[in-house]
Motif scaffolding. Structure first.
Motif, PDB file in Angstrom:
ATOM      1  N   UNK A 186       0.829  -1.206   0.000  1.00  0.00           N
ATOM      2  CA  UNK A 186       0.000   0.000   0.000  1.00  0.00           C
ATOM      3  C   UNK A 186       0.865   1.258   0.000  1.00  0.00           C
ATOM      4  N   UNK A 187       1.929   1.248   0.816  1.00  0.00           N
ATOM      5  CA  UNK A 187       2.835   2.407   0.848  1.00  0.00           C
ATOM      6  C   UNK A 187       3.503   2.588  -0.508  1.00  0.00           C
ATOM      7  N   UNK A 188       4.013   1.476  -1.073  1.00  0.00           N
ATOM      8  CA  UNK A 188       4.709   1.549  -2.355  1.00  0.00           C
ATOM      9  C   UNK A 188       3.806   2.006  -3.475  1.00  0.00           C
ATOM     10  N   UNK A 189       2.572   1.512  -3.497  1.00  0.00           N
ATOM     11  CA  UNK A 189       1.627   1.890  -4.556  1.00  0.00           C
ATOM     12  C   UNK A 189       1.269   3.365  -4.461  1.00  0.00           C
ATOM     13  N   UNK A 190       0.971   3.819  -3.246  1.00  0.00           N
ATOM     14  CA  UNK A 190       0.634   5.247  -3.059  1.00  0.00           C
ATOM     15  C   UNK A 190       1.808   6.145  -3.460  1.00  0.00           C
ATOM     16  N   UNK A 191       3.011   5.779  -2.984  1.00  0.00           N
ATOM     17  CA  UNK A 191       4.186   6.600  -3.288  1.00  0.00           C
ATOM     18  C   UNK A 191       4.521   6.559  -4.764  1.00  0.00           C
ATOM     19  N   UNK A 192       4.329   5.413  -5.417  1.00  0.00           N
ATOM     20  CA  UNK A 192       4.681   5.278  -6.833  1.00  0.00           C
ATOM     21  C   UNK A 192       3.758   6.111  -7.718  1.00  0.00           C
ATOM     22  N   UNK A 193       2.453   6.083  -7.402  1.00  0.00           N
ATOM     23  CA  UNK A 193       1.518   6.908  -8.187  1.00  0.00           C
ATOM     24  C   UNK A 193       1.856   8.389  -8.030  1.00  0.00           C
ATOM     25  N   UNK A 194       2.119   8.787  -6.778  1.00  0.00           N
ATOM     26  CA  UNK A 194       2.509  10.189  -6.549  1.00  0.00           C
ATOM     27  C   UNK A 194       3.838  10.494  -7.237  1.00  0.00           C
ATOM     28  N   UNK A 195       4.763   9.525  -7.206  1.00  0.00           N
ATOM     29  CA  UNK A 195       6.054   9.719  -7.862  1.00  0.00           C
ATOM     30  C   UNK A 195       5.920   9.839  -9.367  1.00  0.00           C
ATOM     31  N   UNK A 196       5.001   9.071  -9.953  1.00  0.00           N
ATOM     32  CA  UNK A 196       4.755   9.174 -11.396  1.00  0.00           C
ATOM     33  C   UNK A 196       4.288  10.577 -11.766  1.00  0.00           C
ATOM     34  N   UNK A 197       3.324  11.099 -11.003  1.00  0.00           N
ATOM     35  CA  UNK A 197       2.831  12.458 -11.267  1.00  0.00           C
ATOM     36  C   UNK A 197       3.948  13.488 -11.074  1.00  0.00           C
ATOM     37  N   UNK A 198       4.747  13.287 -10.004  1.00  0.00           N
ATOM     38  CA  UNK A 198       5.866  14.217  -9.777  1.00  0.00           C
ATOM     39  C   UNK A 198       6.895  14.110 -10.896  1.00  0.00           C
ATOM     40  N   UNK A 199       7.114  12.888 -11.400  1.00  0.00           N
ATOM     41  CA  UNK A 199       8.069  12.702 -12.491  1.00  0.00           C
ATOM     42  C   UNK A 199       7.648  13.409 -13.759  1.00  0.00           C
ATOM     43  N   UNK A 200       6.342  13.400 -14.046  1.00  0.00           N
ATOM     44  CA  UNK A 200       5.841  14.143 -15.215  1.00  0.00           C
ATOM     45  C   UNK A 200       6.126  15.627 -15.035  1.00  0.00           C
ATOM     46  N   UNK A 201       5.912  16.122 -13.826  1.00  0.00           N
ATOM     47  CA  UNK A 201       6.230  17.525 -13.542  1.00  0.00           C
ATOM     48  C   UNK A 201       7.710  17.813 -13.678  1.00  0.00           C
ATOM     49  N   UNK A 202       8.558  16.866 -13.232  1.00  0.00           N
ATOM     50  CA  UNK A 202      10.008  17.038 -13.365  1.00  0.00           C
ATOM     51  C   UNK A 202      10.404  17.127 -14.832  1.00  0.00           C
ATOM     52  N   UNK A 203       9.817  16.274 -15.687  1.00  0.00           N
ATOM     53  CA  UNK A 203      10.141  16.288 -17.116  1.00  0.00           C
ATOM     54  C   UNK A 203       9.767  17.625 -17.752  1.00  0.00           C
ATOM     55  N   UNK A 204       8.580  18.134 -17.395  1.00  0.00           N
ATOM     56  CA  UNK A 204       8.153  19.432 -17.925  1.00  0.00           C
ATOM     57  C   UNK A 204       9.084  20.543 -17.438  1.00  0.00           C
ATOM     58  N   UNK A 205       9.416  20.503 -16.134  1.00  0.00           N
ATOM     59  CA  UNK A 205      10.311  21.526 -15.580  1.00  0.00           C
ATOM     60  C   UNK A 205      11.707  21.459 -16.159  1.00  0.00           C
ATOM     61  N   UNK A 206      12.211  20.228 -16.400  1.00  0.00           N
ATOM     62  CA  UNK A 206      13.556  20.071 -16.965  1.00  0.00           C
ATOM     63  C   UNK A 206      13.625  20.644 -18.370  1.00  0.00           C
ATOM     64  N   UNK A 207      12.597  20.388 -19.168  1.00  0.00           N
ATOM     65  CA  UNK A 207      12.577  20.943 -20.525  1.00  0.00           C
ATOM     66  C   UNK A 207      12.514  22.467 -20.484  1.00  0.00           C
ATOM     67  N   UNK A 208      11.693  23.009 -19.566  1.00  0.00           N
ATOM     68  CA  UNK A 208      11.600  24.466 -19.434  1.00  0.00           C
ATOM     69  C   UNK A 208      12.937  25.060 -18.984  1.00  0.00           C
ATOM     70  N   UNK A 209      13.630  24.360 -18.090  1.00  0.00           N
ATOM     71  CA  UNK A 209      14.935  24.836 -17.617  1.00  0.00           C
ATOM     72  C   UNK A 209      15.957  24.841 -18.738  1.00  0.00           C
ATOM     73  N   UNK A 210      15.977  23.763 -19.531  1.00  0.00           N
ATOM     74  CA  UNK A 210      16.950  23.664 -20.624  1.00  0.00           C
ATOM     75  C   UNK A 210      16.659  24.693 -21.714  1.00  0.00           C
ATOM     76  N   UNK A 211      15.383  24.935 -21.981  1.00  0.00           N
ATOM     77  CA  UNK A 211      15.037  25.909 -23.020  1.00  0.00           C
ATOM     78  C   UNK A 211      15.100  27.340 -22.515  1.00  0.00           C
TER      79      UNK A 211
END
Length: 854
Positions: free
Chosen positions: A328-353
């Protein structure tokens, strides 16, 4: 049992928070990497497909492409693509147009004379207007294309960086004097070399041919098909029309686009693998936190679990219950981590550009199903696997333990087994490390380092007592009772202390290793620059291409120059097979001993003055060359000759593998071929006046660098520092997770010792003393992890440095004292900061409630 697991998760959500964050961060790193690489790859492939939309067939002269970028370093050995060939191809049935292309390097100077771009992506090409006066490859944004040798067009980003407007004078250079050209227009381009931070200068075709090849010659022909024409049939016709030569190749635009797609996939896969390696480190650090958290939860719930056993729960059910909590802990954290990872990808592209000005291509955000599955699966698996051992321990709790709330200590048998396993791993790792160092085997050193790290991690409970004991007397002397209690608490549960410290140890080990290796390489390179080169200045192209031969004549006439020598590397054939080709470096025999260290093992350095050849010891040993041997060579112009070996150079002191006099090699160089560099010795040494005079002699070309010893050292350090900073940044996630582990351990430890803390308050220890006790305990754990990490990092770095001894002469292991002390200080600060919240919580406990707790 599942309902019990769910209730336990909800009941202990505060204590599981840091574990959830650790999994979330690790999963976010994985998801962000996959989303970013998929998004970037798709955008690059889309951009690539647009580049070939109007190209049916491309004919490339690979020899001309190479020549355009190195300015004459290779011979023209056969037929070439000429204007006559272009016209013949354009007249073929099914061909609507054939465009001749020329390209190479071109440096653009800003209004202060500095180079725009990085030097390696400063591109020059020809502007080929169609019937409407525009080149479809480079849509005009403003103005028009260049029409003669006094005009140039630039891409919009370069024009903006230089502050240029249409009509301005732009200083442009290739490999010789600067040309002052009028800017006629600005262009848009999708060329990845330009969009990645380079620049584009477009010349008229005649000018581009004169600069990069020769009049009437092209490096490439791009053929556009007529409506309804078949690409395969057109390709066959083109192959019949162009000259037959090994260097000339014709392919369809679809084939080229597919090849570029494969290269893009390979590059993004490499980027993804590289970043996932650091994500793996972060998740590995998280394993320690997860295992530690569930171990402490199981210990705190001894009575509860024993009661479950007493009322009929089996061992398997207890294990499944704990694993269900982890799921339960892993599933909750992983779903939240997936959403955070999408945000990281968007932020990384914005930082590089944005601030980093990488100008990545636009495209939709790609969240592939495989990314979702991978991110969630990784987070859940890591959490469940890390909780497996605590779950097994939970299942072994006897029902009789329901009579006591005391934590069940580890058995002597388990401790002996753990220490034995750790010792075996450590001995095997140390043996492999020693063997790898002795045999200069990098892979063996890597395996040995990994085994040693595992062994030390397993042995950390055994190591914790003596190492923490080093600081305990000092804390007792400085802080009295709180210091004494902190020392005792830190070693009360060695397994817990070891698990908490190990997370920090991983990050400190890797960072220390990188730092020591970087310092060692820097010192070796600095030493080589100071002892192996006598020249005051080196003049060379910034992008590694060939320097115009005219520059040498200009430098020779520069006031203040006492001695100079050119370095020209040319390909020669020394036998009948393709593998018998060598690079021969020509220098000025009369002056080279004043400009470079030339030490001979056999023969004499004066052999160069006699027209003979000097060979490096590695070439002599590998090729079996002996003093007095005659080497038959075929020069770039096709002429044959022979060179006598007049000396063998000492290992590590050879300026080049094969060294010959310029007087012998120069006459066989191709017309217009360039130089690798020019070495200069000043009459008054290295002075700013001489440096400026050399810049003036090169015409202020922004692509030509005049570097002294300080610049060479600074440049080498800058490259290595940039790599290290990037690695530090990527390792930062693992350090953040390690900090969460310390916070989590201390917070749960405070909860576990509520009654004890209440008793301490009752007998007179005030809130300040409680806070100090918790902070000092955290400090000891962090320092323990830092000490072990620094020690392991230095050892691993030493082994890595020893494997470089043959390839980098004079390298020795350098341990920077200030940086090493800084890592220990950082570990101490981490320990103190991580304890702020647990210490505050401990000090705010109600004394009576704490004493009554179980």
């Amino acid at each position: 049992m599942f309902r019990t697991a769910l209730r336990n998760v909800l009941a202990h959500k505060g204590r599981l928070l840091m574990t959830t964050l650790a999994v979330l961060l690790g999963t976010a790193f994985v998801a962000g990497t996959l989303v970013f690489s998929d998004t970037l790859g798709e955008a690059l492939r889309t951009q690539n497909s647009r580049s070939y939309t109007d190209i049916a067939v491309t004919v490339s002269d690979h020899e001309a492409v190479d020549r355009g970028y190195d300015h004459g370093g290779r011979a023209t050995t056969g037929p070439t693509l000429t204007e006559q060939t272009r016209a013949k191809v354009a007249a073929l049935p099914g061909a609507a147009e054939a465009r001749g292309v020329v390209s190479g390097f071109a440096g653009i100077a800003d209004k202060k004379g500095a180079l725009i771009g990085d030097g390696f992506s400063t591109t020059g090409t020809n502007y080929v207007p169609g019937a409407d006066g525009t080149d479809p490859r480079y849509p005009l944004v403003e103005g028009r294309g260049p029409r003669n040798a006094s005009e140039v067009a630039l891409d919009t980003r370069t024009a903006a960086k230089g502050g240029f407007k249409v009509g301005d004078t732009v200083r442009v250079a290739v490999n010789g004097p600067v040309m002052e050209l009028r800017l006629t227009g600005t262009l848009h381009t999708n060329d990845p070399r330009v969009t990645a931070g380079g620049s584009l200068a477009a010349f008229d075709t005649d000018t581009a041919q004169r600069l990069y090849l020769s009049p009437g010659r092209f490096a490439e022909l791009d053929v556009k098909a007529a409506p309804g024409a078949d690409d395969a049939a057109l390709l066959a016709a083109v192959r019949q029309a162009v000259p037959r030569a090994d260097s000339i190749e014709a392919r369809t635009g679809r084939e080229l686009a597919a090849e570029q797609d494969r290269m893009i996939k390979q590059s993004t896969r490499f980027l993804s693998t590289f970043l996932l390696g650091f994500a793996g480190i972060a998740l590995f650090v998280g394993v320690f936190i997860i295992a530690n958290t569930f171990t402490m939860l199981v210990a705190q719930r001894t009575k509860e679990l024993a009661l479950l056993r007493a009322v009929g729960a089996t061992r398997r059910q207890i294990t499944r219950s704990v694993l269900a909590e982890a799921l339960l802990v892993g599933l909750t954290a992983s779903v939240a981590g997936l959403l955070a990872g999408i945000g990281i990808a968007v932020g990384l592209k914005a930082l590089l550009n944005g601030p980093m000005d990488a100008n990545l291509p636009d495209g939709p955000l790609i969240v592939a199903p495989s990314t979702v599955v991978a991110a969630i699966a990784v987070g859940v698996l890591v959490t469940v696997l890390a909780a497996w051992l605590p779950a097994r321990r939970a299942s072994r709790i006897a029902p009789v333990a329901a009579m006591s709330a005391v934590e069940q200590p580890a058995t002597q048998k388990s401790l002996v087994l753990r220490n034995t396993v750790g010792l075996l791993f450590s001995l095997a790792g140390a043996g492999a490390l020693a063997a790898g160092v002795g045999g200069k085997e990098v892979k063996l050193v890597g395996l040995g380092a990994a085994a040693l790290l595992i062994g030390v991690f397993v042995l950390t409970p055994l190591l914790s007592r003596p190492l923490i004991a080093l600081f305990a007397p000092l804390l007792r002397a400085l802080y009295g009772t709180p210091g004494k209690l902190a020392g005792e608490n830190a070693v009360r549960n060695p397994r817990r202390t070891a698990a908490t410290a190990s997370a920090l140890t991983i990050g400190v080990t890797l960072i220390t290793s990188l730092t020591v290796i970087g310092a060692s390489v820097n010192q070796a390179v600095d030493k080589a620059a100071a002892t192996e080169l006598k020249a005051d200045y080196t003049v060379a192209m910034r992008n590694g291409s060939m320097l115009s031969s005219d520059v040498a004549a200009q430098i020779a006439r520069t006031p203040g120059v006492r001695a100079m020598s050119t370095e020209r590397s040319v390909p020669v054939t020394t036998g009948q097979g393709e593998d018998d080709s060598e690079w021969l470096t020509a220098v000025d025999a009369a002056t080279i001993d004043q400009l470079a260290v030339v030490k001979v093992r056999e023969g004499s350095a004066d052999a160069l003055r006699q027209g003979k050849l000097l060979v490096s010891s590695s070439v002599a040993d590998h090729g079996g060359h002996r003093l007095g041997d005659t080497l038959a060579v075929t020069y770039p112009d096709g002429a044959k000759g022979s060179l006598t070996v007049g000396g063998v150079l000492e290992a590590g002191t050879a300026p080049a593998p094969l060294l010959a006099p310029e007087a012998v090699v120069g006459p066989h160089a191709l017309p217009g071929s360039g130089l690798n560099k020019v070495l200069v010795k000043g009459a008054d040494g290295a002075t700013e006046e001489l440096k400026q005079a050399l810049r003036d002699a090169t015409g202020g070309n922004p692509l030509i660098a005049v570097k002294g010893e300080k610049e060479v050292k600074a440049e080498n350090r800058e490259i290595l520092t940039g790599i290290l900073n990037m690695m530090y940044g990527l390792l930062g996630m693992s350090v953040v997770i390690a900090v969460l582990g310390v916070v989590n351990t201390m917070a749960m430890s405070v909860f576990e010792r509520r009654r004890e803390i209440g008793m301490l308050r009752a007998i007179g220890l005030d809130r300040l003393g409680i806070r100090r006790m918790v902070r000092l305990e955290s400090l000891l754990i962090a320092l323990f992890g830092g000490l072990v990490g620094v020690g392991l990092g230095v050892l691993v770095a030493w082994a890595g440095v020893r494997t470089m001894a043959d390839s980098l002469k004079g390298i020795t292991t350098v341990v920077p004292p200030l940086q090493t002390a800084g890592f220990l200080l950082a570990a101490a600060v981490i320990g103190l900061l991580a304890a702020l919240w647990p210490a505050h919580r401990a000090a705010r406990m109600d004394v009576l409630d704490a004493i009554k707790s179980e």
